[in-house]
Design an enzyme around this catalytic site. Structure first.
Site, PDB file in Angstrom:
ATOM      1  N   HIS A  46       0.807  -1.229   0.000  1.00  0.00           N
ATOM      2  CA  HIS A  46       0.000   0.000   0.000  1.00  0.00           C
ATOM      3  C   HIS A  46       0.840   1.279   0.000  1.00  0.00           C
ATOM      4  O   HIS A  46       0.464   2.271  -0.595  1.00  0.00           O
ATOM      5  CB  HIS A  46      -1.027   0.006   1.153  1.00  0.00           C
ATOM      6  CG  HIS A  46      -0.442   0.172   2.521  1.00  0.00           C
ATOM      7  ND1 HIS A  46       0.130  -0.869   3.227  1.00  0.00           N
ATOM      8  CD2 HIS A  46      -0.328   1.253   3.318  1.00  0.00           C
ATOM      9  CE1 HIS A  46       0.551  -0.425   4.391  1.00  0.00           C
ATOM     10  NE2 HIS A  46       0.294   0.868   4.480  1.00  0.00           N
ATOM     11  N   ASP A  47       1.991   1.261   0.690  1.00  0.00           N
ATOM     12  CA  ASP A  47       2.820   2.472   0.772  1.00  0.00           C
ATOM     13  C   ASP A  47       4.113   2.344  -0.016  1.00  0.00           C
ATOM     14  O   ASP A  47       5.089   3.051   0.273  1.00  0.00           O
ATOM     15  CB  ASP A  47       3.155   2.775   2.239  1.00  0.00           C
ATOM     16  CG  ASP A  47       2.136   3.696   2.877  1.00  0.00           C
ATOM     17  OD1 ASP A  47       1.337   4.322   2.146  1.00  0.00           O
ATOM     18  OD2 ASP A  47       2.134   3.796   4.119  1.00  0.00           O
ATOM     19  N   LYS A  50       6.389   5.208  -1.082  1.00  0.00           N
ATOM     20  CA  LYS A  50       7.194   6.009  -0.143  1.00  0.00           C
ATOM     21  C   LYS A  50       8.685   5.824  -0.402  1.00  0.00           C
ATOM     22  O   LYS A  50       9.503   6.598   0.093  1.00  0.00           O
ATOM     23  CB  LYS A  50       6.842   5.642   1.302  1.00  0.00           C
ATOM     24  CG  LYS A  50       5.527   6.255   1.725  1.00  0.00           C
ATOM     25  CD  LYS A  50       5.293   6.136   3.216  1.00  0.00           C
ATOM     26  CE  LYS A  50       3.982   6.816   3.602  1.00  0.00           C
ATOM     27  NZ  LYS A  50       3.616   6.512   4.988  1.00  0.00           N
ATOM     28  N   HIS A  75       3.134   9.779  -2.760  1.00  0.00           N
ATOM     29  CA  HIS A  75       3.537   8.376  -2.657  1.00  0.00           C
ATOM     30  C   HIS A  75       2.507   7.465  -3.347  1.00  0.00           C
ATOM     31  O   HIS A  75       2.846   6.371  -3.775  1.00  0.00           O
ATOM     32  CB  HIS A  75       3.777   7.944  -1.203  1.00  0.00           C
ATOM     33  CG  HIS A  75       2.562   7.680  -0.372  1.00  0.00           C
ATOM     34  ND1 HIS A  75       1.834   8.672   0.233  1.00  0.00           N
ATOM     35  CD2 HIS A  75       1.922   6.529  -0.046  1.00  0.00           C
ATOM     36  CE1 HIS A  75       0.834   8.141   0.906  1.00  0.00           C
ATOM     37  NE2 HIS A  75       0.853   6.839   0.757  1.00  0.00           N
ATOM     38  N   HIS A 101      -6.182   3.881  -0.898  1.00  0.00           N
ATOM     39  CA  HIS A 101      -6.135   3.764   0.561  1.00  0.00           C
ATOM     40  C   HIS A 101      -6.104   5.099   1.289  1.00  0.00           C
ATOM     41  O   HIS A 101      -6.190   5.135   2.512  1.00  0.00           O
ATOM     42  CB  HIS A 101      -4.981   2.844   1.008  1.00  0.00           C
ATOM     43  CG  HIS A 101      -3.602   3.452   0.951  1.00  0.00           C
ATOM     44  ND1 HIS A 101      -2.901   3.614  -0.220  1.00  0.00           N
ATOM     45  CD2 HIS A 101      -2.792   3.928   1.922  1.00  0.00           C
ATOM     46  CE1 HIS A 101      -1.722   4.153   0.041  1.00  0.00           C
ATOM     47  NE2 HIS A 101      -1.632   4.366   1.334  1.00  0.00           N
ATOM     48  N   HIS A 102      -5.987   6.217   0.557  1.00  0.00           N
ATOM     49  CA  HIS A 102      -6.090   7.532   1.216  1.00  0.00           C
ATOM     50  C   HIS A 102      -7.341   8.293   0.802  1.00  0.00           C
ATOM     51  O   HIS A 102      -7.467   9.492   1.100  1.00  0.00           O
ATOM     52  CB  HIS A 102      -4.846   8.373   0.946  1.00  0.00           C
ATOM     53  CG  HIS A 102      -3.662   7.908   1.751  1.00  0.00           C
ATOM     54  ND1 HIS A 102      -3.591   8.040   3.125  1.00  0.00           N
ATOM     55  CD2 HIS A 102      -2.516   7.276   1.373  1.00  0.00           C
ATOM     56  CE1 HIS A 102      -2.444   7.522   3.556  1.00  0.00           C
ATOM     57  NE2 HIS A 102      -1.779   7.052   2.518  1.00  0.00           N
ATOM     58  N   ASP A 130      -4.795   0.610   8.099  1.00  0.00           N
ATOM     59  CA  ASP A 130      -3.588   1.436   8.024  1.00  0.00           C
ATOM     60  C   ASP A 130      -3.584   2.488   9.134  1.00  0.00           C
ATOM     61  O   ASP A 130      -2.605   2.633   9.871  1.00  0.00           O
ATOM     62  CB  ASP A 130      -3.558   2.107   6.634  1.00  0.00           C
ATOM     63  CG  ASP A 130      -2.317   2.932   6.395  1.00  0.00           C
ATOM     64  OD1 ASP A 130      -1.280   2.668   7.036  1.00  0.00           O
ATOM     65  OD2 ASP A 130      -2.370   3.840   5.540  1.00  0.00           O
TER      66      ASP A 130
HETATM   67 FE   LIG Z   1      -0.195   5.601   2.372  1.00  0.00          FE
END
Ligand SMILES: [Fe+2]
Length: 180
Positions: A46-47, A50, A75, A101-102, A130
Site C-alpha cells: 500500500h505504501d 514512499k 507516494h 487507501h487515502h 492502516d
Molecule cells: Fe499511504
C-alpha cells in the site's frame, strides 16, 4: 514475493500488520478466501511509493508545510508507477489498494476525492487498518497511542474517513481479539 527488496527498505512490519488486519476484516465481511488472499497480498504494497519520498520527510518530527504534505501525498502516484510494469491479479489488487487507501468516505481524501462506495472496497478496508496500525505504533512525530484512544478515534471517523459498515466490523474484530 516481488519487490521484496523495496518492502525491506520501508516499514515491512507495518505492511505485514496492515495486511493481516485487512485479511481479518475481509474475512469478517464474508469475502471469499480468494479475495481475502488478494487483499492480504495487495495490502503489503500500500505504501510502496514512499520509496520515492525523501527520508528527511518520512522521518520528520515536525508538522508538514503545505508543500511537504503535497509531496508526501505523491507516494500514491509513485506507488502506482512502480507497480505499473507488473501484471497479474495480485498486482492488480495492489494497484487498487495503492490508489485508494487515502480516499475518505466523505470525499475529502486523495488522490481523486472519491466518495462512499465509489471508493474501491479493498481501499476502504486497508484505509481503516492502516490508520489503526499507524496510531498504535510509535512514529518519529508521535508516541504510540493507547488502544482505547485509538478505538475512540476510529469510531469518531465512521462516515468521515471510513465506511461506517466497515468501521463497525473492524471494531468488532478488535474487541473480539482483545477479549481473548
Ligand atoms: Fe499511504
Amino acid at each position: 514475493m516481488i519487490l521484496e527488496n523495496v518492502l525491506n527498505i520501508l516499514d515491512r512490519y507495518h505492511a505485514r500488520r496492515v495486511s493481516d488486519l485487512s485479511m481479518s476484516l475481509a474475512r469478517h465481511l464474508g469475502l471469499s478466501e480468494r479475495e481475502v488472499g488478494l487483499i492480504g497480498q495487495g495490502a503489503l504494497y500500500h505504501d510502496i511509493g514512499k520509496i520515492a519520498i525523501p527520508t528527511s520527510l518520512l522521518e520528520s518530527k515536525d508538522k508538514f508545510s503545505e508543500e511537504e504534505r503535497r509531496l508526501m501525498q505523491r507516494h500514491v502516484e509513485y506507488g502506482l508507477s512502480i507497480l505499473s510494469v507488473y501484471t497479474g491479479e495480485v498486482m492488480e489488487a495492489a494497484k487498487v489498494i495503492v490508489v485508494s487507501h487515502h480516499e475518505r468516505w466523505d470525499g475529502q481524501g486523495y488522490p481523486y476525492g472519491l466518495m462512499g462506495e465509489k471508493i474501491p472496497l479493498y481501499g476502504r478496508i486497508v484505509a481503516i487498518c492502516d490508520v489503526f496500525d499507524a496510531l498504535c505504533s510509535e512514529r518519529p512525530y508521535k508516541a504510540a497511542w493507547p488502544l482505547g484512544q485509538v478505538l475512540d478515534y476510529i469510531k469518531s471517523q465512521s462516515e468521515k474517513a471510513f465506511d461506517p459498515r466497515l468501521t463497525e466490523a473492524f471494531l468488532q474484530i478488535i474487541y473480539e481479539g482483545a477479549a481473548v
